[in-house]
Scaffold this motif. Sequence first.
Motif, PDB file in Angstrom:
ATOM      1  N   GLN A   1      -6.001  -3.176   2.587  1.00  0.00           N
ATOM      2  CA  GLN A   1      -5.867  -1.783   2.190  1.00  0.00           C
ATOM      3  C   GLN A   1      -6.912  -0.930   2.919  1.00  0.00           C
ATOM      4  O   GLN A   1      -7.722  -1.432   3.691  1.00  0.00           O
TER       5      GLN A   1
ATOM      6  N   ARG B   1       3.591   6.495  -3.156  1.00  0.00           N
ATOM      7  CA  ARG B   1       3.952   5.271  -2.446  1.00  0.00           C
ATOM      8  C   ARG B   1       2.963   4.147  -2.754  1.00  0.00           C
ATOM      9  O   ARG B   1       3.359   2.990  -2.919  1.00  0.00           O
TER      10      ARG B   1
ATOM     11  N   LEU C   1       3.735   0.381  -4.225  1.00  0.00           N
ATOM     12  CA  LEU C   1       3.295  -0.845  -3.550  1.00  0.00           C
ATOM     13  C   LEU C   1       2.431  -1.716  -4.458  1.00  0.00           C
ATOM     14  O   LEU C   1       2.583  -2.943  -4.466  1.00  0.00           O
TER      15      LEU C   1
ATOM     16  N   PHE D   1       0.415  -5.495   1.168  1.00  0.00           N
ATOM     17  CA  PHE D   1       0.748  -4.287   1.926  1.00  0.00           C
ATOM     18  C   PHE D   1      -0.485  -3.834   2.688  1.00  0.00           C
ATOM     19  O   PHE D   1      -1.605  -4.246   2.390  1.00  0.00           O
ATOM     20  N   SER D   2      -0.285  -2.975   3.661  1.00  0.00           N
ATOM     21  CA  SER D   2      -1.376  -2.559   4.537  1.00  0.00           C
ATOM     22  C   SER D   2      -1.696  -1.081   4.350  1.00  0.00           C
ATOM     23  O   SER D   2      -0.976  -0.344   3.671  1.00  0.00           O
TER      24      SER D   2
ATOM     25  N   LYS E   1      -1.509   1.339   6.439  1.00  0.00           N
ATOM     26  CA  LYS E   1      -0.557   2.256   7.055  1.00  0.00           C
ATOM     27  C   LYS E   1       0.711   2.434   6.220  1.00  0.00           C
ATOM     28  O   LYS E   1       1.493   3.345   6.476  1.00  0.00           O
ATOM     29  N   ASP E   2       0.891   1.564   5.206  1.00  0.00           N
ATOM     30  CA  ASP E   2       2.104   1.638   4.395  1.00  0.00           C
ATOM     31  C   ASP E   2       2.103   2.816   3.430  1.00  0.00           C
ATOM     32  O   ASP E   2       3.153   3.156   2.879  1.00  0.00           O
ATOM     33  N   TYR E   3       0.943   3.421   3.201  1.00  0.00           N
ATOM     34  CA  TYR E   3       0.914   4.547   2.260  1.00  0.00           C
ATOM     35  C   TYR E   3       0.100   5.723   2.798  1.00  0.00           C
ATOM     36  O   TYR E   3      -0.535   6.463   2.050  1.00  0.00           O
TER      37      TYR E   3
END
Length: 672
Positions: A508, A614, A618, A631-632, A634-636
Amino acid sequence: MEPSLDMWDFSSLISLWINRFYIYLGFAFGFSLWICFQIVIRKQNKNSQEKTVPKASRDLMTNGCISLQKKEVFVSGVKIFYGSQTGTAKGFATVLAEAVSSLDLPVAVINLKEYDPDDHLVEEVTSKNVCAFLVATYTDGRPTESAEWFCRWLEEAASDFRFGKTYLKGVRYVVFGLGNSAYVSHFNKVGKNVDKWLWLLGAHRVMARGEGDCNVVKSKHGSIEADFTAWKARFISRLQALRKGESKPCGGNCKKGKCESNQHGSEAMEPESHAQDGFHQRDAEEEPFGSTSEEESGTEDHQSLKSVIDVEDLGKIMDRMKKEKSMLRGRGGCYKHTFYGIESHRCMETTPSLACANKCVFCWRHHTNPVGTEWRWKMDQAEMILKEAIENHQNMMKQFRGVPGVREERFEEGMTVKHCALSLVGEPIMYPEINRFLKLLHECKISSFLVTNAQFPAEIRSLKPVTQLYVSVDASTKESLKKIDRPLFKDFWQRFLDSLKALAAKQQRTVYRLTLVKAWNVDELQAYAQLVSLGNPDFIEVKGVTYCGESSASSLTMANVPWHEEVVRFVCELVDLIPDYEIACEHEHSNCLLIAHKKFKIGREWWTWIDYSRFQELIQEYEDSGGSKTFSAKDYMAKTPHWALFGANERGFDPKDTRYQRKNKSKDISGC
């Protein structure tokens, strides 16, 4: 011939054996009579005791065990605190202690110089003691030397919204001030302040403040000794009423034949609080700057909270809320709003741990918080911490209902917490249930921003995902870190490096937080660059140190605060040494800039903001999968508005700001 003795004994035994049933029956009958006799005797003794022993202290005979019937205690004792310079307050404390002792109450006399409020004052919340404060006003309205630290602590706590208006709820207190009315502007200033600060922290004033006057011409009773004697008599009378469970003296306004002063129990002792016009109201006796006695009612000091505090000056009482108040009025926000889109008025600052493993020179608490290398304090449950933190945030927001300029829609938004900054003071990652606390935050759809001081690498590795994880990088060499953070661990440097390595493994969003202290850590650019490669953070916040006032625990002065231009120059030079990063955002008012990894620059646009909805989706998927679905960062991510970017004419000011009228100014960024 007479029978022999042996034959008689033998025949007797045979006779007894034949008639044994009647013998047993006789013994049983006799034993029963003895038991009945004992029961009658005990009943008579019990009746005799009931006639001679008061009911409240009667011995109860149960299963052979004696226990005293419990009597409800409304006052367990009196603690008398004094702050004295010439000995007058100390002498009064001794006299008051003798008067209290005559009531058969435990009493303690305490010199404020030897008292640590940070550790002990909150204990009075549940002690059922009555605390009496006898404080003198010294030169220029300042407290005496012995009370100086206590008053400073009390003032900071009362003006710091993080303590909250219920911090000392349950504490019962009285104040007697010593002063000289010849000094009109400072007369009894310390007594008034102590009274005010205790009230603001939620303590319950059981009697109006008393004021002693050394000026015999103006003294109400002819001398300060006589003023004290009159106040003492009222206090002793009030104490006797409190011992009976009376919540307050009868004012003659009792309804339906029920005297309110005869109410008992905790509910009577502390009336329910009500919010009216956004202000925390308590019973009429408990006005925040209440006057001294019945004789002074109606004077300038004896006013309600609303009339005493100008609504435009609320920031003076809660100066930590300036950014929240601005956003409530539709104005700007803090630098976290500029960098990440955090709404300041919906951001709850808290910490589950006041303790820390460092004693940083720029600590805003001036080292009044506890320190330690491991958890050794009583642990509150995560559910309770979250519940009370949200309640305190909401109570803080309520203070601004009806304040001129505050927008109704912003006020309603502020009542719902959306973000939590675990960075108030101390080391939140030390809290043993930190992962449980984070899970509760996310279940409430609250984003999490956690700051650690890079001394607990194992805890960083075991930490569950947070919205954004910060590590304070206050220096780049072992020598400067020891000088600035003053860590407690002997292996602090290895712990520091291991913490940065642990940060690199997180998926994260991660942040290095650099606090620049002029003449201390601004010349270590190459070493900083090496640390960046070690932890590979997503972002680097660079902020000039904030001077929090003079402290005996720190040699920091205003000379150590860098100008904004100096911070910009440092950031430009650092970026030249870390090719994967660029300057993304700036908040000039906070003397702060944001360096971001280039992976957050898509095309020519920065995406440093956060898609909070978002993230919640996640983190829910992560929890539902038992931690297997990761999750990373960039995902949010979300697009950063133009006004927040470095080099923008607005220089970190939201153009939607209703106060925004600045003229566009060109920024000289040729040095970058």
